[in-house]
Motif scaffolding. Structure first.
Motif, PDB file in Angstrom:
ATOM      1  N   GLY A  37      16.943  -1.083  12.025  1.00 51.92           N
ATOM      2  CA  GLY A  37      15.594  -0.543  12.248  1.00 51.92           C
ATOM      3  C   GLY A  37      15.180   0.398  11.131  1.00 51.92           C
ATOM      4  N   LYS A  38      16.083   1.287  10.727  1.00 56.37           N
ATOM      5  CA  LYS A  38      15.788   2.200   9.620  1.00 56.37           C
ATOM      6  C   LYS A  38      15.553   1.429   8.324  1.00 56.37           C
ATOM      7  CE  LYS A  38      18.354   6.234  11.254  1.00 56.37           C
ATOM      8  NZ  LYS A  38      19.504   7.120  10.996  1.00 56.37           N
ATOM      9  N   LEU A  39      16.349   0.414   8.096  1.00 53.59           N
ATOM     10  CA  LEU A  39      16.202  -0.401   6.896  1.00 53.59           C
ATOM     11  C   LEU A  39      14.852  -1.119   6.882  1.00 53.59           C
ATOM     12  CD1 LEU A  39      17.669  -1.277   4.330  1.00 53.59           C
ATOM     13  CD2 LEU A  39      18.612  -3.198   5.606  1.00 53.59           C
ATOM     14  N   LYS A  40      14.409  -1.611   8.063  1.00 58.50           N
ATOM     15  CA  LYS A  40      13.102  -2.270   8.146  1.00 58.50           C
ATOM     16  C   LYS A  40      11.984  -1.288   7.826  1.00 58.50           C
ATOM     17  CE  LYS A  40      13.951  -6.035  11.404  1.00 58.50           C
ATOM     18  NZ  LYS A  40      13.645  -6.580  12.728  1.00 58.50           N
ATOM     19  N   LYS A  41      12.094  -0.041   8.340  1.00 58.75           N
ATOM     20  CA  LYS A  41      11.070   0.970   8.062  1.00 58.75           C
ATOM     21  C   LYS A  41      11.011   1.263   6.563  1.00 58.75           C
ATOM     22  CE  LYS A  41      11.223   3.417  12.478  1.00 58.75           C
ATOM     23  NZ  LYS A  41      11.620   4.669  13.149  1.00 58.75           N
ATOM     24  N   ARG A  42      12.179   1.409   5.942  1.00 63.42           N
ATOM     25  CA  ARG A  42      12.210   1.669   4.502  1.00 63.42           C
ATOM     26  C   ARG A  42      11.649   0.487   3.717  1.00 63.42           C
ATOM     27  NH1 ARG A  42      18.131   3.458   3.167  1.00 63.42           N
ATOM     28  NH2 ARG A  42      17.299   3.341   1.057  1.00 63.42           N
ATOM     29  N   LYS A  44       9.361  -1.678   4.794  1.00 61.44           N
ATOM     30  CA  LYS A  44       7.897  -1.687   4.968  1.00 61.44           C
ATOM     31  C   LYS A  44       7.244  -0.599   4.125  1.00 61.44           C
ATOM     32  CE  LYS A  44       7.625  -3.799   9.519  1.00 61.44           C
ATOM     33  NZ  LYS A  44       7.217  -3.645  10.911  1.00 61.44           N
ATOM     34  N   LYS A  45       7.886   0.562   4.063  1.00 59.31           N
ATOM     35  CA  LYS A  45       7.339   1.649   3.245  1.00 59.31           C
ATOM     36  C   LYS A  45       7.354   1.261   1.771  1.00 59.31           C
ATOM     37  CE  LYS A  45       7.924   6.568   2.329  1.00 59.31           C
ATOM     38  NZ  LYS A  45       8.750   7.751   2.597  1.00 59.31           N
ATOM     39  N   PHE A  46       8.436   0.630   1.329  1.00 55.34           N
ATOM     40  CA  PHE A  46       8.553   0.193  -0.059  1.00 55.34           C
ATOM     41  C   PHE A  46       7.520  -0.873  -0.399  1.00 55.34           C
ATOM     42  CE2 PHE A  46      10.469  -2.812  -3.130  1.00 55.34           C
ATOM     43  CZ  PHE A  46      10.551  -1.973  -4.225  1.00 55.34           C
ATOM     44  N   MET A  47       7.367  -1.817   0.495  1.00 55.02           N
ATOM     45  CA  MET A  47       6.452  -2.924   0.237  1.00 55.02           C
ATOM     46  C   MET A  47       4.999  -2.509   0.439  1.00 55.02           C
ATOM     47  SD  MET A  47       8.193  -5.470  -0.797  1.00 55.02           S
ATOM     48  CE  MET A  47       7.133  -6.883  -0.624  1.00 55.02           C
ATOM     49  N   GLY A  48       4.758  -1.538   1.320  1.00 56.76           N
ATOM     50  CA  GLY A  48       3.385  -1.132   1.593  1.00 56.76           C
ATOM     51  C   GLY A  48       2.626  -2.270   2.239  1.00 56.76           C
ATOM     52  N   ASP A  49       1.386  -2.431   1.809  1.00 57.73           N
ATOM     53  CA  ASP A  49       0.549  -3.503   2.356  1.00 57.73           C
ATOM     54  C   ASP A  49       0.571  -4.734   1.466  1.00 57.73           C
ATOM     55  OD1 ASP A  49      -0.172  -1.874   4.452  1.00 57.73           O
ATOM     56  OD2 ASP A  49      -1.948  -1.087   3.425  1.00 57.73           O
ATOM     57  N   THR A  50       1.600  -4.860   0.664  1.00 51.53           N
ATOM     58  CA  THR A  50       1.633  -5.971  -0.287  1.00 51.53           C
ATOM     59  C   THR A  50       2.713  -6.965   0.102  1.00 51.53           C
ATOM     60  OG1 THR A  50       3.208  -4.835  -1.697  1.00 51.53           O
ATOM     61  CG2 THR A  50       0.890  -4.438  -2.141  1.00 51.53           C
ATOM     62  N   ASP A  51       2.572  -8.121  -0.478  1.00 48.54           N
ATOM     63  CA  ASP A  51       3.613  -9.122  -0.288  1.00 48.54           C
ATOM     64  C   ASP A  51       4.519  -9.131  -1.529  1.00 48.54           C
ATOM     65  OD1 ASP A  51       1.871 -10.157  -2.099  1.00 48.54           O
ATOM     66  OD2 ASP A  51       1.594 -12.090  -1.128  1.00 48.54           O
ATOM     67  N   ALA A  52       5.512  -9.960  -1.524  1.00 51.09           N
ATOM     68  CA  ALA A  52       6.489  -9.978  -2.611  1.00 51.09           C
ATOM     69  C   ALA A  52       5.848 -10.368  -3.936  1.00 51.09           C
ATOM     70  CB  ALA A  52       7.629 -10.928  -2.269  1.00 51.09           C
ATOM     71  N   LYS A  53       4.862 -11.264  -3.913  1.00 49.96           N
ATOM     72  CA  LYS A  53       4.238 -11.712  -5.149  1.00 49.96           C
ATOM     73  C   LYS A  53       3.469 -10.571  -5.806  1.00 49.96           C
ATOM     74  CE  LYS A  53       1.526 -15.328  -7.221  1.00 49.96           C
ATOM     75  NZ  LYS A  53       1.021 -16.667  -7.094  1.00 49.96           N
ATOM     76  N   SER A  54       2.699  -9.797  -5.008  1.00 52.93           N
ATOM     77  CA  SER A  54       1.953  -8.693  -5.606  1.00 52.93           C
ATOM     78  C   SER A  54       2.895  -7.582  -6.057  1.00 52.93           C
ATOM     79  CB  SER A  54       0.902  -8.156  -4.636  1.00 52.93           C
ATOM     80  OG  SER A  54       1.511  -7.670  -3.473  1.00 52.93           O
ATOM     81  N   LEU A  55       4.030  -7.433  -5.378  1.00 49.85           N
ATOM     82  CA  LEU A  55       5.027  -6.462  -5.816  1.00 49.85           C
ATOM     83  C   LEU A  55       5.586  -6.885  -7.174  1.00 49.85           C
ATOM     84  CD1 LEU A  55       6.669  -3.932  -5.168  1.00 49.85           C
ATOM     85  CD2 LEU A  55       8.336  -5.404  -4.068  1.00 49.85           C
TER      86      LEU A  55
END
Length: 165
Positions: A37-42, A44-55
């Motif tokens: 759960g903590k890893l998922k939160k981190r 989501k925070k890392f990715m923000g509102d973007t997908d992998a391609k925009s990252l």
């Protein structure tokens, strides 16, 4: 012959041991779920509102900016080195003395100007203003000394330049 007789362990102890192992595995499962759960939160925070391609595009953009910074760093470094090399021959030390060359003239229109480089090489310009005109003389300075005798105003300007900070 039963399994407990074959192993030589009482069945009750075996059940308690297996129950303890189940409780231990259940605790490990709960701890694992919390960590996920903590890893998922981190994530989501890392990715923000973007997908992998925009990252990936953002990372490429940052790498391009980094490349530009490195290039401009080397350009600036080259320019600074060039300026430092030129500084050795530029006039860095200045001495100026204004004076009245002739008693009948006022306003201190005459002057002696000493300009020296880092090695105390340069010249002294002496401009004497009179009613008939302005006379300008220049004397070369090498290592802080003049081959030609300097007037008192020229000497004062040279001393000012030599002590220039």
């Amino acid at each position: 012959m039963s399994i407990s007789d074959y192993l030589g362990i009482d069945l009750e102890y075996m059940i308690w041991g297996l129950a303890g192992a189940v409780v231990l595995l259940f605790l490990l499962l709960i701890i694992n779920m919390c960590m996920i759960g903590k890893l998922k939160k981190r994530y989501k925070k890392f990715m923000g509102d973007t997908d992998a391609k925009s990252l990936e595009e953002k990372i490429d953009e940052r790498l391009e900016q980094l490349k530009d910074l490195v290039e401009s760093h080397y350009t600036n470094k080259t320019k600074i080195e060039k300026l430092e090399n030129q500084m050795h021959v530029t006039f860095q030390k200045i001495g100026l003395v204004k004076y009245d060359a002739f008693n009948e003239m006022g306003g201190k229109l005459s002057f002696s100007l000493a300009l020296l480089n880092e090695k105390d090489d340069g010249f002294v310009i002496n401009a004497m203003h009179s009613r008939e005109g302005c006379y300008t003389y220049i004397k070369e300075i090498i290592a802080g000394k003049s081959v030609i005798v300097l007037a008192s105003e020229e000497k004062e300007a040279l001393d000012m330049a030599l002590n220039y900070k």
